[in-house]
Design a protein around this motif. Structure first.
Motif, mmCIF file in Angstrom:
data_model
loop_
_atom_site.group_PDB
_atom_site.id
_atom_site.type_symbol
_atom_site.label_atom_id
_atom_site.label_comp_id
_atom_site.label_asym_id
_atom_site.label_seq_id
_atom_site.Cartn_x
_atom_site.Cartn_y
_atom_site.Cartn_z
ATOM 1 N N ALA A 176 31.931 6.426 5.934
ATOM 2 C CA ALA A 176 30.625 5.961 6.405
ATOM 3 C C ALA A 176 29.465 6.638 5.687
ATOM 4 C CB ALA A 176 30.514 6.187 7.911
ATOM 5 N N ASN A 221 34.457 3.742 10.256
ATOM 6 C CA ASN A 221 33.413 3.999 11.253
ATOM 7 C C ASN A 221 32.186 3.094 11.094
ATOM 8 O OD1 ASN A 221 34.878 6.191 12.483
ATOM 9 N ND2 ASN A 221 34.318 7.423 10.706
ATOM 10 N N HIS A 222 32.420 1.874 10.637
ATOM 11 C CA HIS A 222 31.344 0.890 10.525
ATOM 12 C C HIS A 222 31.766 -0.394 11.217
ATOM 13 C CE1 HIS A 222 28.230 1.918 7.206
ATOM 14 N NE2 HIS A 222 28.505 2.975 7.949
ATOM 15 N N TYR A 231 26.906 2.125 12.312
ATOM 16 C CA TYR A 231 27.865 3.222 12.510
ATOM 17 C C TYR A 231 28.451 3.141 13.915
ATOM 18 C CZ TYR A 231 30.076 7.751 12.829
ATOM 19 O OH TYR A 231 31.004 8.748 12.996
#
Length: 282
Positions: A176, A221-222, A231
């Motif tokens: 991320a 983590n997106h 995020y």
């Protein structure tokens, strides 16, 4: 995997090959200025399957860049065109030539197209695209959103189902903190967003300097369900690399999202050959 493929709408959209656009100078994160080509046109020496860091330029677009000259219609072309859609030249010396949509580039709003004989094409040639893919759903995985990909190309990606999870072959995983320009765009079905390549050591550490145009990559983590690059701890998005690196701070190779989930049901699996060029049989 079961999908709603048969009920996904197919529509014709029309674009034409766009003239190159330069934005000089390009200033990098160290204050150096560069005077070199930018987006658009027919790129004769860069295309699908090439390393995204190959070219010395500003967001170089692979193969053919196209758009609808009507500024009110081009957003529709950006939103409806999907990677893997059939594209056919309907005007010019290359009339009848068939290719595929291989990406789209937000900001400049170009649809990116692969054609087998670029030398026969010219600026202004018209290309009709069989837009098909937006609205595609995985009926057994409603929490996984799918977008921007032709249903037939999607079926060719060797995704494996294991214990309620989808194992997706990717060439790299983008953390991320190495994402940049394009984050926050409101419509993930009409844009891309970039890796952030300012820190070359980090890029090398995660082997992102090896990615090619057309590579399928994961972003950790997106979540991209309702906007680009949000995020979310534990989320995974899967995208296709669509344009080259750039020297501008916060920019880099662009990625068009094709799958995203904030649950733990998308599992990226490293597979060096995972590229749409392979799956399209080019």
């Amino acid at each position: 995997m079961k999908t709603n493929k048969e009920s996904v709408v197919q529509l014709s959209i029309l674009v034409e090959i766009a003239h190159p656009v330069v934005r000089m100078p390009v200033v990098d994160g160290n204050g150096n200025s560069f005077y070199f080509p930018g987006v658009g046109g027919i790129t004769y020496n860069f295309g699908l399957g090439d390393n995204a860091f190959k070219m010395h330029g500003d967001h170089i677009e692979p193969d053919i860049s196209a758009k609808n000259k009507d500024k009110d219609l081009n957003p529709t072309c950006m939103a409806l065109s999907c990677i893997g859609n059939e594209a056919i030249v309907i005007f010019g010396d290359g009339k009848g030539m068939k290719g595929y949509v291989i990406g789209k580039h937000g900001g400049i709003d170009h649809v990116l197209i692969w054609m087998p004989e670029k030398e026969k094409l010219a600026i202004g040639d018209k290309v009709q695209i069989k837009a098909w893919g937006q609205g595609l759903e995985l009926t057994d995985y409603p929490e996984v959103k799918v977008m921007n990909i032709d249903p037939e190309l999607f079926e060719k990606i060797p995704i494996k189902e294991k214990k309620g999870k989808l194992h997706v072959p990717v060439t790299a995983i983008v953390p991320a903190h190495l994402t940049g320009s394009g984050i926050g765009a409101g419509n993930p079905a009409a844009t891309d967003y970039d890796m952030n390549t300012l820190d070359k050591n980090e890029i090398s550490k995660y082997k992102l300097d090896r990615v090619r145009i057309g590579d399928i990559v994961a972003i950790s983590n997106h979540y991209n369900g309702y906007g680009a690059g949000g995020y979310k701890d534990g989320a995974i998005s899967v995208g296709v690399v669509v344009h080259s690196d750039c020297f501008k701070t916060g920019h880099g190779p662009g990625m068009v999202i094709i799958m995203t989930s904030k649950e733990s049901n998308l599992i990226p699996v490293i597979e060096e050959t995972s590229n749409i060029k392979t799956y399209l049989g080019i």
